[in-house]
Design a protein around this motif. Structure first.
Motif, PDB file in Angstrom:
ATOM      1  N   ASN A 366       0.849  -1.195   0.000  1.00  0.00           N
ATOM      2  CA  ASN A 366       0.000   0.000   0.000  1.00  0.00           C
ATOM      3  C   ASN A 366       0.885   1.245   0.000  1.00  0.00           C
ATOM      4  O   ASN A 366       1.972   1.250   0.594  1.00  0.00           O
ATOM      5  CB  ASN A 366      -0.906   0.031   1.227  1.00  0.00           C
ATOM      6  CG  ASN A 366      -1.960  -1.067   1.201  1.00  0.00           C
ATOM      7  OD1 ASN A 366      -2.993  -0.953   0.555  1.00  0.00           O
ATOM      8  ND2 ASN A 366      -1.688  -2.161   1.923  1.00  0.00           N
ATOM      9  N   TRP A 368       0.558   5.619   0.497  1.00  0.00           N
ATOM     10  CA  TRP A 368      -0.190   6.823   0.865  1.00  0.00           C
ATOM     11  C   TRP A 368       0.588   8.047   0.386  1.00  0.00           C
ATOM     12  O   TRP A 368       1.803   7.992   0.199  1.00  0.00           O
ATOM     13  CB  TRP A 368      -0.378   6.898   2.377  1.00  0.00           C
ATOM     14  CG  TRP A 368      -1.229   5.810   2.964  1.00  0.00           C
ATOM     15  CD1 TRP A 368      -2.539   5.858   3.294  1.00  0.00           C
ATOM     16  CD2 TRP A 368      -0.785   4.497   3.345  1.00  0.00           C
ATOM     17  NE1 TRP A 368      -2.971   4.673   3.824  1.00  0.00           N
ATOM     18  CE2 TRP A 368      -1.900   3.797   3.875  1.00  0.00           C
ATOM     19  CE3 TRP A 368       0.445   3.818   3.283  1.00  0.00           C
ATOM     20  CZ2 TRP A 368      -1.837   2.502   4.344  1.00  0.00           C
ATOM     21  CZ3 TRP A 368       0.496   2.525   3.753  1.00  0.00           C
ATOM     22  CH2 TRP A 368      -0.628   1.869   4.271  1.00  0.00           C
ATOM     23  N   ASP A 369      -0.109   9.149   0.227  1.00  0.00           N
ATOM     24  CA  ASP A 369       0.539  10.384  -0.241  1.00  0.00           C
ATOM     25  C   ASP A 369       0.926  11.299   0.926  1.00  0.00           C
ATOM     26  O   ASP A 369       1.035  12.508   0.763  1.00  0.00           O
ATOM     27  CB  ASP A 369      -0.388  11.143  -1.194  1.00  0.00           C
ATOM     28  CG  ASP A 369      -1.706  11.534  -0.537  1.00  0.00           C
ATOM     29  OD1 ASP A 369      -1.950  11.141   0.625  1.00  0.00           O
ATOM     30  OD2 ASP A 369      -2.519  12.227  -1.207  1.00  0.00           O
ATOM     31  N   ASN A 390      -4.285   5.209   0.161  1.00  0.00           N
ATOM     32  CA  ASN A 390      -5.193   6.086  -0.586  1.00  0.00           C
ATOM     33  C   ASN A 390      -4.688   6.376  -2.007  1.00  0.00           C
ATOM     34  O   ASN A 390      -5.438   6.896  -2.836  1.00  0.00           O
ATOM     35  CB  ASN A 390      -5.392   7.396   0.172  1.00  0.00           C
ATOM     36  CG  ASN A 390      -4.126   8.225   0.238  1.00  0.00           C
ATOM     37  OD1 ASN A 390      -3.018   7.678   0.224  1.00  0.00           O
ATOM     38  ND2 ASN A 390      -4.255   9.535   0.341  1.00  0.00           N
ATOM     39  N   PRO A 393      -3.869   1.019  -3.362  1.00  0.00           N
ATOM     40  CA  PRO A 393      -4.353   0.007  -2.414  1.00  0.00           C
ATOM     41  C   PRO A 393      -4.012  -1.388  -2.922  1.00  0.00           C
ATOM     42  O   PRO A 393      -3.835  -1.604  -4.113  1.00  0.00           O
ATOM     43  CB  PRO A 393      -5.868   0.245  -2.402  1.00  0.00           C
ATOM     44  CG  PRO A 393      -6.171   0.741  -3.787  1.00  0.00           C
ATOM     45  CD  PRO A 393      -4.954   1.490  -4.260  1.00  0.00           C
TER      46      PRO A 393
END
Length: 420
Positions: A366, A368-369, A390, A393
């Protein structure tokens, strides 16, 4: 002399003489005028002159009529040529009853006029007959103007009716095509729904209890086994990457993942190559991470980075084992690249090196930013929460495998914890 010798009361015998000899040989005796009347000789002479003039006029009339009759006969010959009739024979049958009367016309003016009248009437009748035949046989171009206009109007009406019928047929064809297209689209929609349902059932039979409960197995060190993430990254100023992996490869586990963009094949790379420590590359800049994951057990790995001062952190099994800075500071991660699992890219999406390939299994990859908090990373690692990335995924339909790499049902998070 006879007049002088004859006694009174005797009778006279008159002998006709030519007109030009009347005054030269024997002059006529004077006839006494009674009451001013014209003498018989003068009256007879005037009558003869009048008849002579009449005959001359009739000759001229007959000559002109002959020319007219010849012209009309020629025209009749041309008109009747298609029927095979002879103009001369027709003329003989109608006028002369088989005789050529052109050279032997009656001398009586009244008879001449009557004959010419009958001839003209005959010619008129024949012309009317020919006109009737022409009306029956002529082409459309030779028809009278009013009849031609009527035919044109009729043809125009028929043409408009034909165009209207064609338009109606085109409309019916269009409606039929639309109905067929709608029916076909409806059928395709139903088939797609059935295929999706079959796919879901097949996934259920593959033991994937949910879309994220699978792992990618890369059992050999080759340059053709790999997985590919379908989605790509946007421009990033910070990120957090977490994944579960298990490998006992030696020396080094290889490259768990790499992200390449045009002009920079090492935009983001996590690699353990040979006897070197595991390294994080960002824009081809390198930071060594204090991670130890080549014992053949499941480990949860998280890496955070921000462009601000190039700060980075490394977590293993929920614990922060290292941190640093000045790793590609103020460099944003470029968008639109290719994200590969298990291989290091020398060009975008290709030119893999087998010595740098990952050997083992991985799951729950995964991204995320942002930089996740330490407690969030701990909760993910100890199975307290399930928090998908986000940006990227971990779901089945977002990961493709190639070259013999496979997808398998993954152990539960609790089973992975027991493996630590």
């Amino acid at each position: 002399a006879a007049e002088q010798e004859s006694p009174p009361g005797s009778r006279f015998v008159c002998t006709s003489l030519p007109l030009d000899a009347a005054g030269a040989g024997c002059p006529l005796p004077p006839v006494p005028m009674q009451g001013g009347a014209v003498p018989p000789e003068e009256e007879l002479k005037a009558t003869v002159l009048q008849l002579r003039e009449t005959v001359l006029q009739q000759k001229e009339t007959i000559g002109s009529q002959r020319e007219a009759i010849r012209e009309l006969t020629g025209k009749l010959s041309r008109c009747e040529g298609a029927d095979g009739k002879s103009a001369a024979g027709a003329w003989k049958n109608e006028v002369g009853k088989g005789k050529d009367t052109m050279g032997d016309l009656p001398r009586d003016p009244a008879q001449v006029i009557d004959q010419l009248s009958r001839t003209m009437q005959t010619l008129k009748d024949r012309l009317e007959s020919l006109e009737h035949q022409l009306r029956a046989n002529v082409s459309y171009a030779a028809l009278p103007g009013d009849l031609r206009e009527m035919l044109q109007r009729r043809l125009g009406d028929l043409e408009r009716q034909l165009l209207s019928k064609v338009a109606e047929l085109e409309d019916e064809k269009s409606l039929l095509h639309n109905e067929t297209s709608a029916h076909r689209q409806k059928t395709e929609t139903a088939l797609n729904a059935l295929l999706e349902r079959v796919s879901e059932l097949e996934k259920g039979n593959s033991a994937f209890k949910s879309p994220d409960e699978f792992k990618v197995s890369l059992p050999l060190r080759t340059n053709y086994l790999y997985g590919k993430i379908k989605k790509t990254l946007p421009e990033l100023y910070a990120f957090t990457v977490c994944l579960w992996l298990r490998s006992s490869a030696s020396p080094g586990i290889g490259t768990p993942f790499s992200y390449a963009v045009p002009g920079q094949a090492n935009e983001i790379v996590l690699i353990e190559w040979g006897n070197n420590p595991i390294e994080l590359l960002i824009n081809d800049k390198v930071a060594q991470l204090p991670l130890f994951i080549s014992d053949g057990k499941w480990h949860h790995i998280c890496i955070t980075w921000t462009t601000r001062d190039g700060m980075w952190e490394a977590f293993q099994d929920g614990e922060k084992l290292g941190t640093g800075e000045n790793l590609a500071p103020w460099h944003p991660i470029k968008p639109g690249g290719v994200l590969i699992l298990g291989q290091e890219q020398d060009t975008v999406g290709g030119r893999f090196d087998a010595t740098q390939a990952f050997v083992g299994e991985m799951s729950q990859f995964n991204i995320w930013d942002r930089v996740l908090k330490a407690e969030d990373i701990m909760n993910i690692a100890n199975c307290s929460i399930n928090m998908p990335g986000n940006i990227i995924p971990w779901v089945d339909n977002n990961v493709d495998v190639f070259g013999g790499a496979t997808k398998w049902p993954v152990e539960t998070c609790e089973e992975r914890l027991l493996d630590l």
